[in-house]
Write a protein that holds these residues in place. Sequence first.
Motif, PDB file in Angstrom:
ATOM      1  N   LEU A  59      -3.019  -3.453 -13.409  1.00 51.75           N
ATOM      2  CA  LEU A  59      -3.533  -2.129 -13.066  1.00 51.75           C
ATOM      3  C   LEU A  59      -2.612  -1.411 -12.091  1.00 51.75           C
ATOM      4  N   MET A  60      -2.089  -2.134 -11.116  1.00 53.40           N
ATOM      5  CA  MET A  60      -1.180  -1.503 -10.163  1.00 53.40           C
ATOM      6  C   MET A  60       0.135  -1.109 -10.834  1.00 53.40           C
ATOM      7  N   TRP A  61       0.584  -1.892 -11.803  1.00 62.29           N
ATOM      8  CA  TRP A  61       1.785  -1.538 -12.544  1.00 62.29           C
ATOM      9  C   TRP A  61       1.567  -0.263 -13.364  1.00 62.29           C
ATOM     10  N   ILE A  62       0.384  -0.146 -13.969  1.00 59.40           N
ATOM     11  CA  ILE A  62       0.061   1.043 -14.762  1.00 59.40           C
ATOM     12  C   ILE A  62      -0.005   2.282 -13.863  1.00 59.40           C
ATOM     13  N   LEU A  63      -0.610   2.163 -12.690  1.00 61.26           N
ATOM     14  CA  LEU A  63      -0.734   3.305 -11.782  1.00 61.26           C
ATOM     15  C   LEU A  63       0.632   3.740 -11.246  1.00 61.26           C
ATOM     16  N   GLY A  64       1.557   2.809 -11.134  1.00 57.16           N
ATOM     17  CA  GLY A  64       2.930   3.172 -10.798  1.00 57.16           C
ATOM     18  C   GLY A  64       3.208   3.439  -9.333  1.00 57.16           C
ATOM     19  N   ASN A  65       2.332   3.021  -8.434  1.00 57.67           N
ATOM     20  CA  ASN A  65       2.580   3.249  -7.004  1.00 57.67           C
ATOM     21  C   ASN A  65       3.618   2.275  -6.473  1.00 57.67           C
ATOM     22  N   PRO A  66       4.624   2.760  -5.748  1.00 56.37           N
ATOM     23  CA  PRO A  66       5.549   1.831  -5.070  1.00 56.37           C
ATOM     24  C   PRO A  66       4.773   1.032  -4.016  1.00 56.37           C
ATOM     25  N   ILE A  67       4.917  -0.287  -4.042  1.00 60.09           N
ATOM     26  CA  ILE A  67       4.134  -1.151  -3.155  1.00 60.09           C
ATOM     27  C   ILE A  67       5.067  -2.001  -2.298  1.00 60.09           C
ATOM     28  N   LYS A  68       4.827  -1.976  -1.003  1.00 58.56           N
ATOM     29  CA  LYS A  68       5.560  -2.816  -0.066  1.00 58.56           C
ATOM     30  C   LYS A  68       4.582  -3.823   0.529  1.00 58.56           C
ATOM     31  N   ILE A  69       4.926  -5.109   0.437  1.00 56.31           N
ATOM     32  CA  ILE A  69       4.050  -6.167   0.944  1.00 56.31           C
ATOM     33  C   ILE A  69       4.752  -6.860   2.104  1.00 56.31           C
ATOM     34  N   GLU A  70       4.081  -6.903   3.243  1.00 54.85           N
ATOM     35  CA  GLU A  70       4.647  -7.518   4.440  1.00 54.85           C
ATOM     36  C   GLU A  70       3.773  -8.689   4.878  1.00 54.85           C
ATOM     37  N   GLY A  71       4.377  -9.655   5.544  1.00 52.66           N
ATOM     38  CA  GLY A  71       3.633 -10.800   6.079  1.00 52.66           C
ATOM     39  C   GLY A  71       3.160 -11.765   5.019  1.00 52.66           C
ATOM     40  N   THR A  72       3.919 -11.905   3.930  1.00 54.37           N
ATOM     41  CA  THR A  72       3.473 -12.777   2.832  1.00 54.37           C
ATOM     42  C   THR A  72       3.372 -14.248   3.250  1.00 54.37           C
ATOM     43  N   GLU A  73       4.004 -14.604   4.358  1.00 49.83           N
ATOM     44  CA  GLU A  73       3.889 -15.991   4.826  1.00 49.83           C
ATOM     45  C   GLU A  73       2.462 -16.339   5.249  1.00 49.83           C
ATOM     46  N   PHE A  74       1.618 -15.309   5.441  1.00 50.09           N
ATOM     47  CA  PHE A  74       0.217 -15.546   5.813  1.00 50.09           C
ATOM     48  C   PHE A  74      -0.738 -15.351   4.621  1.00 50.09           C
ATOM     49  N   SER A  75      -0.186 -15.174   3.417  1.00 50.55           N
ATOM     50  CA  SER A  75      -1.019 -14.784   2.273  1.00 50.55           C
ATOM     51  C   SER A  75      -1.634 -15.951   1.514  1.00 50.55           C
ATOM     52  N   ASN A  76      -1.258 -17.186   1.865  1.00 49.50           N
ATOM     53  CA  ASN A  76      -1.798 -18.342   1.148  1.00 49.50           C
ATOM     54  C   ASN A  76      -2.584 -19.270   2.061  1.00 49.50           C
ATOM     55  N   GLU A  77      -2.996 -18.751   3.207  1.00 53.79           N
ATOM     56  CA  GLU A  77      -3.833 -19.528   4.117  1.00 53.79           C
ATOM     57  C   GLU A  77      -5.235 -19.721   3.521  1.00 53.79           C
ATOM     58  N   ARG A 116      -2.349   9.701  -7.477  1.00 50.14           N
ATOM     59  CA  ARG A 116      -0.988  10.074  -7.124  1.00 50.14           C
ATOM     60  C   ARG A 116      -0.121   8.825  -6.981  1.00 50.14           C
ATOM     61  N   PRO A 117       1.157   8.922  -7.316  1.00 49.61           N
ATOM     62  CA  PRO A 117       2.065   7.773  -7.151  1.00 49.61           C
ATOM     63  C   PRO A 117       2.542   7.619  -5.711  1.00 49.61           C
ATOM     64  N   THR A 118       1.606   7.662  -4.780  1.00 48.83           N
ATOM     65  CA  THR A 118       1.920   7.574  -3.357  1.00 48.83           C
ATOM     66  C   THR A 118       2.352   6.151  -2.982  1.00 48.83           C
ATOM     67  N   PRO A 119       3.358   5.982  -2.137  1.00 43.47           N
ATOM     68  CA  PRO A 119       3.732   4.640  -1.676  1.00 43.47           C
ATOM     69  C   PRO A 119       2.587   3.966  -0.923  1.00 43.47           C
ATOM     70  N   ILE A 120       2.431   2.667  -1.158  1.00 36.08           N
ATOM     71  CA  ILE A 120       1.353   1.878  -0.555  1.00 36.08           C
ATOM     72  C   ILE A 120       1.973   0.687   0.164  1.00 36.08           C
ATOM     73  N   THR A 121       1.396   0.353   1.325  1.00 35.29           N
ATOM     74  CA  THR A 121       1.830  -0.830   2.069  1.00 35.29           C
ATOM     75  C   THR A 121       0.653  -1.777   2.258  1.00 35.29           C
ATOM     76  N   VAL A 122       0.899  -3.053   1.996  1.00 30.76           N
ATOM     77  CA  VAL A 122      -0.074  -4.117   2.278  1.00 30.76           C
ATOM     78  C   VAL A 122       0.567  -5.024   3.317  1.00 30.76           C
ATOM     79  N   LYS A 123      -0.100  -5.161   4.450  1.00 31.46           N
ATOM     80  CA  LYS A 123       0.464  -5.970   5.534  1.00 31.46           C
ATOM     81  C   LYS A 123      -0.519  -7.067   5.934  1.00 31.46           C
ATOM     82  N   TYR A 124      -0.108  -8.328   5.750  1.00 32.09           N
ATOM     83  CA  TYR A 124      -0.879  -9.463   6.246  1.00 32.09           C
ATOM     84  C   TYR A 124      -0.514  -9.690   7.711  1.00 32.09           C
ATOM     85  N   LEU A 125      -1.531  -9.783   8.556  1.00 34.02           N
ATOM     86  CA  LEU A 125      -1.286 -10.084   9.964  1.00 34.02           C
ATOM     87  C   LEU A 125      -1.482 -11.584  10.205  1.00 34.02           C
TER      88      LEU A 125
END
Length: 314
Positions: free
Chosen positions: A112-130, A259-268
């Motif tokens: 779904l995110m690929w279809i919507l086409g929003n540029p996505i930046k993911i930060e803090g992925t080292e905390f994403s598998n806790e 809208r194809p607005t840039p999105i950021t996902v940040k794991y703290l």
Amino acid sequence: MDSAGSGSFLRNRRFDNFFNTSSEPHVKEPPKVPVKQVEHRPPRTNKECVDSDDDDGGWFCVLISWVRIVTCFVTMMVTTFIWALIMVLLLPWPYKRIRQGNVYGHITGRLLMWILGNPIKIEGTEFSNERAIYISNHASPIDIFLIMWLTPTGTVGIAKKEIIWYPLFGQLYVLAKHIRIDRSNPSAAIKSMKEAARAVVENKLSLIIFPEGTRSKNGRLLPFKKGFIHLALQSRLPIVPMVLTGTHRAWRNGSLHVRPTPITVKYLPPISTTDWTANKVDDYMTMLRDIYVKNLPEPQKPLVQEGTITGSNS
């Protein structure tokens, strides 16, 4: 040369008069009124669709948006139908259904995110598998897609009981053994939370929850509810905040224009709850909400210092 040109010009004028056979006296033509030029604007570019503040952004942006939304809907219906059949086959194994539901979310959310086409930046992925309680701010339907995609396998969700009425998706949510709570009944909600905490501990699962309890209408952070703090006290799982920015602009509340607005996902970094005590629930609530206020951009911060706690336990 000049006299020859002038003579030619005069002969041409007499020649024109010769063919003017009208018996009417010659009437001087009125001056021509300049025609207003209509500007033909080319279709908006992808950047203009992002930057436009109006709801439609022009016919080109609306058309692209509708194509994306319809494609998302069809894709989701197909994947949901396939995984519903898988879930039916796994009925005797409830916690295998949870993990299979996460696989469905990873595939469907990413599509779904690929279809919507929003540029996505993911930060803090080292905390994403806790193994943890994941919390996230909520300001757009896109948040659901991101959560489906980015939470680890073995994560159970908590949603309002009315989700069961969502065609196919709601039924799959129930089949996947996720948790529903009755927000209108505090005692029932508390009971559901206790059952969720027990299931999480016994089956070594993670949790995902929106601490605001509902979607923000303008993108700004809402007051938190207490439910996830009680879950942390009972499970002793660490809390991993997920900070989503830009989703409120990408798909605004009440709009069908994406809208194809840039999105950021940040794991703290995970916040330990092993030494938390029940008499400091309000303090933990304030501390976690302040973390979000610090990490959100200005347009998503609360306008005023609202109360951080609501009366509901959900």
